[in-house]
Write a protein that holds these residues in place. Structure first.
Motif, mmCIF file in Angstrom:
data_model
loop_
_atom_site.group_PDB
_atom_site.id
_atom_site.type_symbol
_atom_site.label_atom_id
_atom_site.label_comp_id
_atom_site.label_asym_id
_atom_site.label_seq_id
_atom_site.Cartn_x
_atom_site.Cartn_y
_atom_site.Cartn_z
ATOM 1 N N LEU A 64 0.822 -1.212 0.000
ATOM 2 C CA LEU A 64 0.000 0.000 0.000
ATOM 3 C C LEU A 64 0.855 1.261 0.000
ATOM 4 C CD1 LEU A 64 -2.794 -1.065 2.536
ATOM 5 C CD2 LEU A 64 -3.140 -0.473 0.136
ATOM 6 N N ASP A 65 1.946 1.240 0.743
ATOM 7 C CA ASP A 65 2.833 2.405 0.775
ATOM 8 C C ASP A 65 3.402 2.713 -0.606
ATOM 9 O OD1 ASP A 65 2.442 2.803 3.458
ATOM 10 O OD2 ASP A 65 4.238 1.724 4.086
ATOM 11 N N GLN A 66 3.636 1.643 -1.382
ATOM 12 C CA GLN A 66 4.184 1.838 -2.724
ATOM 13 C C GLN A 66 3.108 2.259 -3.717
ATOM 14 O OE1 GLN A 66 6.098 -1.830 -3.766
ATOM 15 N NE2 GLN A 66 7.898 -1.464 -2.479
ATOM 16 N N GLU A 67 1.952 1.613 -3.656
ATOM 17 C CA GLU A 67 0.899 1.852 -4.640
ATOM 18 C C GLU A 67 0.065 3.096 -4.335
ATOM 19 O OE1 GLU A 67 0.314 0.114 -7.457
ATOM 20 O OE2 GLU A 67 2.156 -1.014 -7.018
ATOM 21 N N TYR A 68 -0.084 3.418 -3.074
ATOM 22 C CA TYR A 68 -0.927 4.554 -2.666
ATOM 23 C C TYR A 68 -0.172 5.413 -1.651
ATOM 24 C CZ TYR A 68 -4.386 1.343 -4.637
ATOM 25 O OH TYR A 68 -5.065 0.485 -5.461
ATOM 26 N N PRO A 69 0.882 6.060 -2.089
ATOM 27 C CA PRO A 69 1.753 6.806 -1.154
ATOM 28 C C PRO A 69 1.037 7.964 -0.462
ATOM 29 C CG PRO A 69 2.303 7.307 -3.444
ATOM 30 C CD PRO A 69 1.360 6.159 -3.481
ATOM 31 N N ASN A 70 -0.020 8.467 -1.044
ATOM 32 C CA ASN A 70 -0.717 9.616 -0.447
ATOM 33 C C ASN A 70 -1.856 9.210 0.491
ATOM 34 O OD1 ASN A 70 0.901 11.477 -1.892
ATOM 35 N ND2 ASN A 70 -0.412 11.265 -3.694
ATOM 36 N N ALA A 71 -2.120 7.915 0.544
ATOM 37 C CA ALA A 71 -3.223 7.454 1.397
ATOM 38 C C ALA A 71 -2.740 7.258 2.827
ATOM 39 C CB ALA A 71 -3.795 6.150 0.858
ATOM 40 N N GLU A 72 -3.628 7.530 3.758
ATOM 41 C CA GLU A 72 -3.344 7.261 5.163
ATOM 42 C C GLU A 72 -3.820 5.843 5.475
ATOM 43 O OE1 GLU A 72 -4.841 8.716 9.583
ATOM 44 O OE2 GLU A 72 -5.105 10.036 7.845
ATOM 45 N N VAL A 73 -2.880 4.999 5.910
ATOM 46 C CA VAL A 73 -3.191 3.594 6.166
ATOM 47 C C VAL A 73 -3.195 3.336 7.672
ATOM 48 C CG1 VAL A 73 -2.502 1.194 5.784
ATOM 49 C CG2 VAL A 73 -2.152 2.892 3.973
ATOM 50 N N GLU A 74 -4.308 2.768 8.147
ATOM 51 C CA GLU A 74 -4.427 2.422 9.561
ATOM 52 C C GLU A 74 -4.660 0.916 9.677
ATOM 53 O OE1 GLU A 74 -7.591 4.617 11.302
ATOM 54 O OE2 GLU A 74 -6.714 6.586 10.856
ATOM 55 N N VAL A 75 -3.926 0.271 10.562
ATOM 56 C CA VAL A 75 -4.059 -1.164 10.778
ATOM 57 C C VAL A 75 -4.409 -1.413 12.242
ATOM 58 C CG1 VAL A 75 -2.944 -3.416 10.666
ATOM 59 C CG2 VAL A 75 -2.390 -1.671 8.963
ATOM 60 N N HIS A 76 -5.448 -2.217 12.466
ATOM 61 C CA HIS A 76 -5.866 -2.566 13.826
ATOM 62 C C HIS A 76 -6.072 -4.069 13.912
ATOM 63 C CE1 HIS A 76 -6.700 1.695 14.711
ATOM 64 N NE2 HIS A 76 -7.255 1.745 13.499
ATOM 65 N N HIS A 77 -5.900 -4.602 15.102
ATOM 66 C CA HIS A 77 -6.205 -6.020 15.330
ATOM 67 C C HIS A 77 -7.697 -6.145 15.594
ATOM 68 C CE1 HIS A 77 -5.980 -10.163 16.567
ATOM 69 N NE2 HIS A 77 -6.569 -9.862 17.720
ATOM 70 N N GLY A 78 -8.416 -6.751 14.664
ATOM 71 C CA GLY A 78 -9.850 -6.924 14.836
ATOM 72 C C GLY A 78 -10.198 -8.202 15.575
ATOM 73 N N GLY A 79 -9.415 -9.249 15.344
ATOM 74 C CA GLY A 79 -9.656 -10.520 16.007
ATOM 75 C C GLY A 79 -10.868 -11.274 15.501
ATOM 76 N N GLN A 80 -11.413 -10.869 14.344
ATOM 77 C CA GLN A 80 -12.635 -11.508 13.847
ATOM 78 C C GLN A 80 -12.341 -12.900 13.300
ATOM 79 O OE1 GLN A 80 -11.245 -8.785 12.456
ATOM 80 N NE2 GLN A 80 -10.919 -9.167 10.273
ATOM 81 N N PRO A 81 -13.277 -13.839 13.499
ATOM 82 C CA PRO A 81 -13.117 -15.172 12.925
ATOM 83 C C PRO A 81 -13.491 -15.180 11.452
ATOM 84 C CG PRO A 81 -15.181 -15.049 14.126
ATOM 85 C CD PRO A 81 -14.489 -13.729 14.329
ATOM 86 N N LEU A 82 -12.983 -16.172 10.731
ATOM 87 C CA LEU A 82 -13.364 -16.486 9.351
ATOM 88 C C LEU A 82 -12.893 -15.470 8.318
ATOM 89 C CD1 LEU A 82 -16.995 -17.825 9.903
ATOM 90 C CD2 LEU A 82 -14.874 -19.116 9.789
ATOM 91 N N TYR A 83 -12.805 -14.210 8.679
ATOM 92 C CA TYR A 83 -12.378 -13.175 7.737
ATOM 93 C C TYR A 83 -10.961 -12.730 8.081
ATOM 94 C CZ TYR A 83 -17.064 -13.044 5.884
ATOM 95 O OH TYR A 83 -18.239 -13.390 5.277
ATOM 96 N N TYR A 84 -10.041 -13.023 7.142
ATOM 97 C CA TYR A 84 -8.645 -12.656 7.392
ATOM 98 C C TYR A 84 -8.504 -11.152 7.567
ATOM 99 C CZ TYR A 84 -7.711 -17.411 5.797
ATOM 100 O OH TYR A 84 -7.697 -18.778 5.669
ATOM 101 N N TYR A 85 -9.224 -10.429 6.720
ATOM 102 C CA TYR A 85 -9.167 -8.966 6.812
ATOM 103 C C TYR A 85 -10.548 -8.374 6.542
ATOM 104 C CZ TYR A 85 -4.118 -9.579 6.513
ATOM 105 O OH TYR A 85 -2.839 -9.979 6.750
ATOM 106 N N ILE A 86 -10.861 -7.323 7.275
ATOM 107 C CA ILE A 86 -11.978 -6.447 6.954
ATOM 108 C C ILE A 86 -11.365 -5.092 6.644
ATOM 109 C CG2 ILE A 86 -14.018 -5.277 7.851
ATOM 110 C CD1 ILE A 86 -14.564 -7.715 9.582
ATOM 111 N N MET A 87 -11.770 -4.498 5.529
ATOM 112 C CA MET A 87 -11.130 -3.270 5.058
ATOM 113 C C MET A 87 -12.152 -2.175 4.811
ATOM 114 S SD MET A 87 -8.612 -5.035 2.256
ATOM 115 C CE MET A 87 -7.407 -6.287 2.700
ATOM 116 N N ALA A 88 -11.686 -0.948 4.908
ATOM 117 C CA ALA A 88 -12.529 0.203 4.594
ATOM 118 C C ALA A 88 -11.708 1.219 3.824
ATOM 119 C CB ALA A 88 -13.078 0.836 5.871
ATOM 120 N N VAL A 89 -12.344 1.828 2.833
ATOM 121 C CA VAL A 89 -11.714 2.919 2.071
ATOM 122 C C VAL A 89 -12.670 4.100 2.103
ATOM 123 C CG1 VAL A 89 -10.937 3.711 -0.192
ATOM 124 C CG2 VAL A 89 -10.391 1.391 0.575
ATOM 125 N N GLU A 90 -12.161 5.249 2.524
ATOM 126 C CA GLU A 90 -12.972 6.468 2.593
ATOM 127 C C GLU A 90 -12.228 7.609 1.915
ATOM 128 O OE1 GLU A 90 -15.034 6.995 6.547
ATOM 129 O OE2 GLU A 90 -13.534 5.506 7.095
#
Length: 609
Positions: free
Chosen positions: A583-609
């Motif tokens: 993401l840092d390479q492809e979207y250098p102007n985007a602000e990226v936030e990563v949190h531990h969600g701990g959700q089952p079954l879904y490796y990642y849940i993502m949001a773009v705003e």
């Protein structure tokens, strides 16, 4: 012919429900597996089973030989225990039946048929925009047939045999009514669940009890065997002619572009005789006038009050029309296009294995059939401190999956966080208790899942405080809604701001495929990683990293300044770190936030705003 079949009482009805519930319970896995999306967390069968179990428990507590009282007890239990869209619709089907036979100690075939029809009418009124090819269609076709055949001199057993056969025929035709079902080659899971219940009713009238499992029908057995393949099918017998039809089912997907009348409009008229020169209130005539302005029209007149519901494009014109007859009270107008990206009767990810539910239940410590204590993931200390003695203006109930996500929702202002999501839908009663737990004058409910919205709306009608359901369909939407809330704004402006916030979020989920499938041109293989953008599968690859990248590319196709990633319990730090570097390479102007969600079954849940 015994009297039992000519007339059934409360004891007969109770036995029918018990056997129907037993048959549904025995086939939960099969119903769950009929899922148009090959994701591991669909649960139509589980939702219907838990809903019916709640109804059975109430029915057992209030056993009566008076069928009206028995049906009322069942209806109450279903109402409070309803989970998911399919569970809510099931509760409404029996709610209408109960109202129809409320005054009867025993009923005949004609009265049962009338009750089934009233149940269908009630269920259709409960759905914002009914979609055909679902459980609603199966119930409607069966009830319509019942009212016709009941004109003959038949008993209740003969009637229910006719109802069951017609329900099976209607189920077989659901792929012709919903393109998404035909595309994948499945039938509707909610409709299949209803067929299981009707099978139990017939078996009970033939002498079966709930202590032993019913033999699987040809349809049920074939559907269960075919559940693992999108290309399998079932042979249904239609008027003694073998018809090869697909099996399985899907939650209906509906684009907002399909909404012809965009405003859900509700209000009451306090009738004032002689208010206008042309004052003559005629319920049927008034309903006919309203139908010129929209659809889903409901008019209920009671003494000097008239309750109105309809979907209109110009709600102001409707209010002007109604004002001729009296004063308008309890006005509520909701923009359905803004609230719903897809209006679903049964959502596209609502069926698959009940095993996933149990695994999720074990991880979260929640009981699938439990109430308040079993379903609350978190009640922060501030809830007790802030709300125990003094009523505050606003409170928030949110649904979450995963401890990390629950903590985030708390930090954003949620007072009660219910354990839930696609694998564990909270019941109507869970939501009611959560709302009652908060001593706020107005409580906002964030379902954060499309399959929980109907239960939340049903809960709203059961409490004596103002409840506003913000129809968030994903965790990112719920988070954005909480962030949009401002204490200084009034209820209307906050509602508007939160609705606007959820409409501006691009939501993504990464999970895995539980079977081979073909959807929207994608050739999906069992074990592939799936990228779901909003409610559509947009990528399927054997590589988790490639799937994440392709999903984010889809989500950012129209821009985005903030990218939020919630890592699930099965996401490795290495994979997450690689994704952030990309993401840092492809979207250098985007602000990226990563949190531990701990959700089952879904490796990642993502949001773009």
């Amino acid at each position: 012919m015994s009297k039992r079949f000519n007339w059934i009482n409360g004891s007969d009805f109770t036995q029918m429900v018990l056997v129907g519930a037993h048959n549904l319970n025995a086939n939960v896995g099969m119903v769950n597996a009929l899922n148009v999306f090959p994701v591991p967390d669909g649960d139509t069968g589980t939702n219907m089973n838990l809903t019916l179990t709640s109804g059975v428990e109430e029915l057992k507590r209030k056993t009566s030989s008076h069928i009206g009282k028995s049906a009322e007890a069942l209806s109450k239990g279903l109402l409070m225990g309803a989970r998911g869209n399919s569970g809510v619709i099931l509760s409404q089907l029996f709610r209408g039946l109960a109202k129809s036979i409320a005054e009867h100690g025993e009923v005949n075939a004609q009265q049962v048929a009338a009750g089934l029809q009233n149940g269908v009418d009630t269920a259709y009124k409960a759905v914002v925009k009914p979609v055909e090819g679902t459980i609603l269609t199966v119930a409607r076709e069966a009830a319509k047939h019942a009212t016709v055949v009941a004109r003959r001199n038949i008993d209740v057993l003969e009637l229910m045999v006719e109802v069951l056969n017609k329900a099976k025929e209607a189920l077989a035709r659901t792929p012709d009514q919903l393109p998404v079902l035909k595309q994948v080659g499945v039938v509707d899971a909610g409709g299949q669940g209803l067929v299981c219940i009707y099978e139990g009713f017939v078996a009970s009238l033939k002498g079966a009890d709930s202590s032993r499992e019913l033999p699987l029908t040809a349809e049920t057995s074939a559907a269960g065997a075919a559940a693992g393949s999108a290309h399998s099918s079932t042979v249904y017998s239609l008027h003694n002619q073998a018809v090869h039809m697909p099996t399985g089912s899907a939650q209906a997907q509906l684009s907002t572009d399909d909404i012809e009348f965009g405003y859900c409009t509700e209000f009451m008229i306090q009738l004032i005789e002689g208010k206008s020169a042309d004052w003559v209130f005629d319920e049927l005539g008034f309903r006919a006038e309203l139908e010129k302005h929209g659809d889903s029209v409901l008019v209920v007149a009671d003494d000097d009050l008239v309750k109105v519901h309809l979907h209109a494009e110009l709600p102001g014109d409707v209010l002007t029309l109604a004002q001729r007859y009296g004063d308008l009270i309890k006005i509520k107008i909701e923009n359905m296009r803004e609230q719903h990206t897809h209006l679903l009767v049964e959502d596209a990810a609502v069926e698959a294995g009940s095993r996933s539910r149990q695994e999720s239940s074990d991880r979260t410590g929640a009981s699938a059939g439990g109430g308040m204590n079993a379903s609350i993931a978190s009640v922060p200390n501030k809830t007790t401190a802030n709300h125990a003695d003094t009523s505050t203006p606003y409170g928030f109930v949110a649904v979450s999956m995963g401890g990390g996500i629950a903590a985030i929702l708390e930090s954003l202002g949620a007072d009660v966080v219910l354990s839930g999501g696609q694998t564990m839908n909270p019941s109507t009663e869970d939501i009611v208790k959560a709302v009652q737990h908060i001593s706020a004058r107005t409580v906002f409910v964030l379902p954060n899942n499309s399959n929980i919205i109907m239960a939340a709306q049903q809960a709203k009608e059961l409490v004596d405080k103002e409840v506003i359901v913000i129809p968030s369909k994903t965790i990112p939407q719920g988070m954005s809604a909480l962030l949009a809330f401002q204490d200084k704004l009034d209820t209307a402006k906050n509602t508007e701001a939160m609705l606007k916030a959820i409409s501006g979020v691009q939501s993504g989920q990464v999970t895995y495929a539980v079977r081979d499938s073909q959807i929207d041109g994608l050739d999906i293989k069992e074990g592939d990683y799936l990228g779901i953008h909003n409610s559509k599968i947009v990528t399927s690859t054997p590589s988790l990293q490639q799937t994440c990248q392709a999903l984010l590319a889809s989500m950012t196709s129209e821009g985005g300044e903030i990218i939020t990633i919630l890592a699930g319990e099965d996401a490795s730090e290495h994979t997450t770190s690689e994704l952030v570097d990309w993401l840092d390479q492809e979207y250098p102007n985007a602000e990226v936030e990563v949190h531990h969600g701990g959700q089952p079954l879904y490796y990642y849940i993502m949001a773009v705003e």
